[in-house]
Design a protein around this motif. Sequence first.
Motif, PDB file in Angstrom:
ATOM      1  N   ASN A 160       0.842  -1.151  -0.090  1.00 14.34           N
ATOM      2  CA  ASN A 160       0.130  -0.172  -0.099  1.00 14.34           C
ATOM      3  C   ASN A 160       0.928   1.357   0.068  1.00 14.34           C
ATOM      4  O   ASN A 160       0.662   2.188  -0.600  1.00 14.34           O
ATOM      5  N   LYS A 161       1.921   1.215   0.598  1.00 12.09           N
ATOM      6  CA  LYS A 161       2.624   2.324   0.839  1.00 12.09           C
ATOM      7  C   LYS A 161       3.447   2.791  -0.457  1.00 12.09           C
ATOM      8  O   LYS A 161       3.715   3.686  -0.860  1.00 12.09           O
ATOM      9  N   LEU A 162       3.927   1.390  -1.255  1.00 10.50           N
ATOM     10  CA  LEU A 162       4.375   1.653  -2.446  1.00 10.50           C
ATOM     11  C   LEU A 162       3.666   2.316  -3.422  1.00 10.50           C
ATOM     12  O   LEU A 162       3.905   3.100  -4.375  1.00 10.50           O
ATOM     13  N   VAL A 163       2.276   1.757  -3.462  1.00 12.55           N
ATOM     14  CA  VAL A 163       1.261   2.407  -4.697  1.00 12.55           C
ATOM     15  C   VAL A 163       1.278   3.949  -4.055  1.00 12.55           C
ATOM     16  O   VAL A 163       1.074   4.922  -4.977  1.00 12.55           O
ATOM     17  N   GLU A 164       1.093   4.288  -3.082  1.00 15.57           N
ATOM     18  CA  GLU A 164       1.128   5.799  -2.517  1.00 15.57           C
ATOM     19  C   GLU A 164       2.234   6.474  -2.905  1.00 15.57           C
ATOM     20  O   GLU A 164       2.300   7.589  -3.421  1.00 15.57           O
ATOM     21  N   VAL A 165       3.491   5.914  -3.085  1.00 20.23           N
ATOM     22  CA  VAL A 165       4.699   6.736  -3.345  1.00 20.23           C
ATOM     23  C   VAL A 165       4.601   6.943  -4.869  1.00 20.23           C
ATOM     24  O   VAL A 165       4.973   7.757  -5.400  1.00 20.23           O
ATOM     25  N   ILE A 166       4.145   5.715  -5.587  1.00 20.65           N
ATOM     26  CA  ILE A 166       4.080   5.884  -7.134  1.00 20.65           C
ATOM     27  C   ILE A 166       2.936   7.060  -7.527  1.00 20.65           C
ATOM     28  O   ILE A 166       3.307   7.807  -8.667  1.00 20.65           O
ATOM     29  N   ASN A 167       1.654   6.993  -6.671  1.00 18.95           N
ATOM     30  CA  ASN A 167       0.832   7.870  -7.031  1.00 18.95           C
ATOM     31  C   ASN A 167       1.124   9.352  -6.775  1.00 18.95           C
ATOM     32  O   ASN A 167       0.662  10.258  -7.410  1.00 18.95           O
ATOM     33  N   ASP A 168       2.278   9.663  -5.901  1.00 17.00           N
ATOM     34  CA  ASP A 168       2.523  10.892  -5.521  1.00 17.00           C
ATOM     35  C   ASP A 168       3.244  11.544  -6.855  1.00 17.00           C
ATOM     36  O   ASP A 168       3.060  13.024  -7.081  1.00 17.00           O
ATOM     37  N   ASP A 169       4.084  10.678  -7.602  1.00 15.11           N
ATOM     38  CA  ASP A 169       4.902  11.481  -8.656  1.00 15.11           C
ATOM     39  C   ASP A 169       4.349  10.779 -10.036  1.00 15.11           C
ATOM     40  O   ASP A 169       5.154  10.978 -11.109  1.00 15.11           O
ATOM     41  N   TYR A 170       3.099  10.591 -10.169  1.00  8.04           N
ATOM     42  CA  TYR A 170       2.663   9.678 -11.311  1.00  8.04           C
ATOM     43  C   TYR A 170       2.475  10.908 -12.430  1.00  8.04           C
ATOM     44  O   TYR A 170       2.723  10.475 -13.504  1.00  8.04           O
ATOM     45  N   THR A 171       2.106  12.000 -12.123  1.00 10.67           N
ATOM     46  CA  THR A 171       1.980  13.072 -13.019  1.00 10.67           C
ATOM     47  C   THR A 171       3.084  13.357 -13.790  1.00 10.67           C
ATOM     48  O   THR A 171       3.193  13.368 -15.063  1.00 10.67           O
ATOM     49  N   ASP A 172       4.316  13.863 -12.923  1.00  9.31           N
ATOM     50  CA  ASP A 172       5.455  13.959 -13.512  1.00  9.31           C
ATOM     51  C   ASP A 172       5.942  12.863 -14.490  1.00  9.31           C
ATOM     52  O   ASP A 172       6.691  13.065 -15.314  1.00  9.31           O
ATOM     53  N   PHE A 173       5.786  11.693 -13.981  1.00  9.07           N
ATOM     54  CA  PHE A 173       6.331  10.369 -14.724  1.00  9.07           C
ATOM     55  C   PHE A 173       5.654  10.346 -16.147  1.00  9.07           C
ATOM     56  O   PHE A 173       6.212  10.348 -17.097  1.00  9.07           O
ATOM     57  N   VAL A 174       4.345  10.626 -16.301  1.00  8.90           N
ATOM     58  CA  VAL A 174       3.731  10.739 -17.483  1.00  8.90           C
ATOM     59  C   VAL A 174       3.935  11.701 -18.327  1.00  8.90           C
ATOM     60  O   VAL A 174       4.186  11.641 -19.658  1.00  8.90           O
ATOM     61  N   SER A 175       4.155  12.876 -17.697  1.00 10.45           N
ATOM     62  CA  SER A 175       4.707  14.124 -18.566  1.00 10.45           C
ATOM     63  C   SER A 175       6.069  14.058 -18.960  1.00 10.45           C
ATOM     64  O   SER A 175       6.636  15.233 -19.619  1.00 10.45           O
ATOM     65  N   LEU A 176       6.982  13.103 -18.685  1.00  5.93           N
ATOM     66  CA  LEU A 176       8.316  13.173 -18.909  1.00  5.93           C
ATOM     67  C   LEU A 176       8.862  13.166 -20.399  1.00  5.93           C
ATOM     68  O   LEU A 176       9.539  13.784 -20.963  1.00  5.93           O
ATOM     69  N   SER A 177       7.969  12.188 -21.199  1.00  4.98           N
ATOM     70  CA  SER A 177       8.139  12.000 -22.523  1.00  4.98           C
ATOM     71  C   SER A 177       8.086  13.220 -23.386  1.00  4.98           C
ATOM     72  O   SER A 177       8.551  13.615 -24.304  1.00  4.98           O
ATOM     73  N   THR A 178       7.002  13.907 -23.000  1.00  8.21           N
ATOM     74  CA  THR A 178       6.519  15.367 -23.656  1.00  8.21           C
ATOM     75  C   THR A 178       7.587  16.354 -23.389  1.00  8.21           C
ATOM     76  O   THR A 178       7.720  17.278 -24.274  1.00  8.21           O
ATOM     77  N   LYS A 179       8.461  16.413 -22.347  1.00  8.65           N
ATOM     78  CA  LYS A 179       9.511  17.590 -22.040  1.00  8.65           C
ATOM     79  C   LYS A 179      10.956  17.211 -22.445  1.00  8.65           C
ATOM     80  O   LYS A 179      11.432  18.117 -22.818  1.00  8.65           O
ATOM     81  N   LEU A 180      11.049  15.900 -22.980  1.00  7.48           N
ATOM     82  CA  LEU A 180      12.255  15.542 -23.802  1.00  7.48           C
ATOM     83  C   LEU A 180      12.236  15.971 -25.233  1.00  7.48           C
ATOM     84  O   LEU A 180      11.383  15.588 -25.947  1.00  7.48           O
ATOM     85  N   VAL A 181      13.129  16.921 -25.817  1.00  2.83           N
ATOM     86  CA  VAL A 181      13.408  17.602 -27.125  1.00  2.83           C
ATOM     87  C   VAL A 181      14.678  17.052 -27.904  1.00  2.83           C
ATOM     88  O   VAL A 181      15.643  17.328 -27.070  1.00  2.83           O
TER      89      VAL A 181
END
Length: 779
Positions: free
Chosen positions: A51-72
Amino acid sequence: MADSSLPLWFKPELFLAPEFNPAAYVADLKRYVPLETLSTELHSHLNALKNKLVEVINDDYTDFVSLSTKLVNVDGSLARMQRPLLELQEKLESARGGIAGAAAELQSGLARRQAVAAARALLELMQDTAHVMSKVDKLLGEVCASGAASAASGGPAAGTSAAAAAKGVAVGASSAAASLAPEELEARCRLLDRVASEVSRLQFYSAKGDELEFMRQLRPRIKAAAEALQGYLDEALAATLQSQSPVALSVCLHAYAAIARPQAAEAVVRATLVAPVVQRAMAHQKAAAPLSGPAAAGPQLGAVLGAVSEGLNAQCAPFLEHTLSQASTSQAFDFLGGALLAEVHAALEESLPGVFSAGVPANFHANFLAATSFIEGLEGYCTTAAQVEAFRGSAAAAAFWKRWNLPVYFSLRFQDIAGSLEGKLPGTVLQPAAAAPAATSNGGAADPPLHWAPSAAVWAGLQRCIASDVFLPHLADKFVRLALQLLARYAAWIDGYMRQRAEAAATAAAGGGEQQGGAAPAGAQQRQQATAGAAQQQQGDGGSGGGWEAAATPEQLAALRQDIDSLCEGLLSAYIPQLSQRLGGQGAEAAEAVASAFSEAAEQLEGAGGALMGAVAESLVDKSVVVLKQLRGIVATFRMTSRAQPSRPSHYVSMILAPLQAFLQTEAAAKLSGEARQQLATAVAAGVGARYLHLADDTLSTVRKTESSLKRLKARQQGGEGGAAPDTDKMIALQLFLDVQEFGRQAKQAGVDAAQLESYQQLWRLVVPEDQADAAIAF
């Protein structure tokens, strides 16, 4: 902060420790926590971690998803980073190719250099060999020229080849060397030593370049040079031995060692020094007495070798002292074996071939001892233990000892000594021993007193095994084994006949029991007849029995037991010390082993002595049983007569142990040891007690059955109202009890406590009245 909901024993922080061991953790907790509880807590902790692992992943999930759009322009960046790396790779590959080419050229150069060096070395080897060959030819020419200047017929002229020098060496050179002054002889030996060093170099070069055609063509010249040099050295050594110049001798021997031809020097010494001495000794013996015939050859060998030893000591002692005192010379040469012993051996084979024959053992023994003394004299010239070992291991010593046929000598002695014993072992009657001399032939203590010829033959055989005219140190182990075999044969002879006597006695007892329907064993006369018949049957069947054991009286058997005691005492007190003295050179360990072996042989003799005393006891028991059979008369006495209740023992009881008492008063028994007498008395009392028990039990059983039958018969005759018949069985039992008491008293007078014997205890329980059953045995 720790979770307050967790139990106190559950500490999740321990899982993160580097030294955490799950097995040890579980083993520690299961002592006070059930495994089901531990499993539940672990699963709860696992769910909490998920449960704690799921919470840690959900805290930075938005940044993880937008990572590919920031790389140019990621590919462009990678290309820029890869370009310098590819350039560096091309430079490294180019440098590697250059280095590999240079390494290949270097390896090729080194190979060419090694080939040139090898060719140069071979060329230098051939040049050096040719130079040394020319130098050797020149030096040999100088040697030959110096010899020609001192003799009318000299050697080859200077400058001639080594092969030509080899052909002219033997012509007049010996006289030329012999005519030189000591200084000139020493100078000539030094010149020869110089030539020897060069010839040694030639031999080394020839072995080193063995595959070269040049060396193969030069080899005959090298061999010719060595042969020529050896010829000159032989002449110089002969002259040196005559002049006795130590310096020239050392130089000359050094030259022999340099060309690795020590056997040539040994041959010169043998021909120059040793052969004349041996020939003079042989000629003197031929003039003093004829050397033909086995009788003459035996005693003369000691005189011949004595004369040879004296001559060698006078002629060769300075030479041997000089050569054996120098370590280098003593290691390279074997003058003792190759010169002295080889010449003496050859002279003996030519003039006295009969001395090596073992056909006459006495002559062979004297000759071998003389040869051994001669060899010990030669070993006396050695200065170190290593020289002695080298001489003993030399080919000359091996050939010399091989000529002495020691196995044949021992075989003849074995047949003589063992045959003498076998001839004295009787088959039908014991023969008394002849009167023994006051002292042994070996100069030791007086022989032990022995009564019978076999015992005297054993002792005589033992003495012959260590006699000075029979024993040889080289056959020490065989003579020791022969002595032990004599003792074993003697003990086996006694044991075998005693077993036959016992088997015959058992056969007679069984036959007597069948005839009498389980009655007592047969009497002494019947026993002896059966024993003799069984012995004759064994002899007819091919057995070793002869019948003397059946006819032997107890006194004779006791005298044979005295012989065994005397032999054992003689072995331990006199023979083993004499044998140890003979084996003095074999070491303390060998002496201890021999003493232990003879102690075991003495124990084997003691066992045979025990068998003899058992036979004596059995014979005395048979004689006692003849008297004991009168016990059956008690039944008739009480049945046929009206007698009162018995109050004293029967008259025959006092005579039961009379054979034992009479035997103990004989001279044969008086000479037995106190222990043997006591053992004999105990054995007889026990044996008689066993026979007494058998007869008493059989008698009482018969009496009870007869008494019961008489009572029933009388009751029927009186219509069932007859009076009580006399109770004779109780009176017979009482008489037997009184007799047994008297038998115990008679045994006590013979020195035996019958109460301690198992057979007497059973006999007592059989006849004791019921009112005295609990009382102790009393006489």
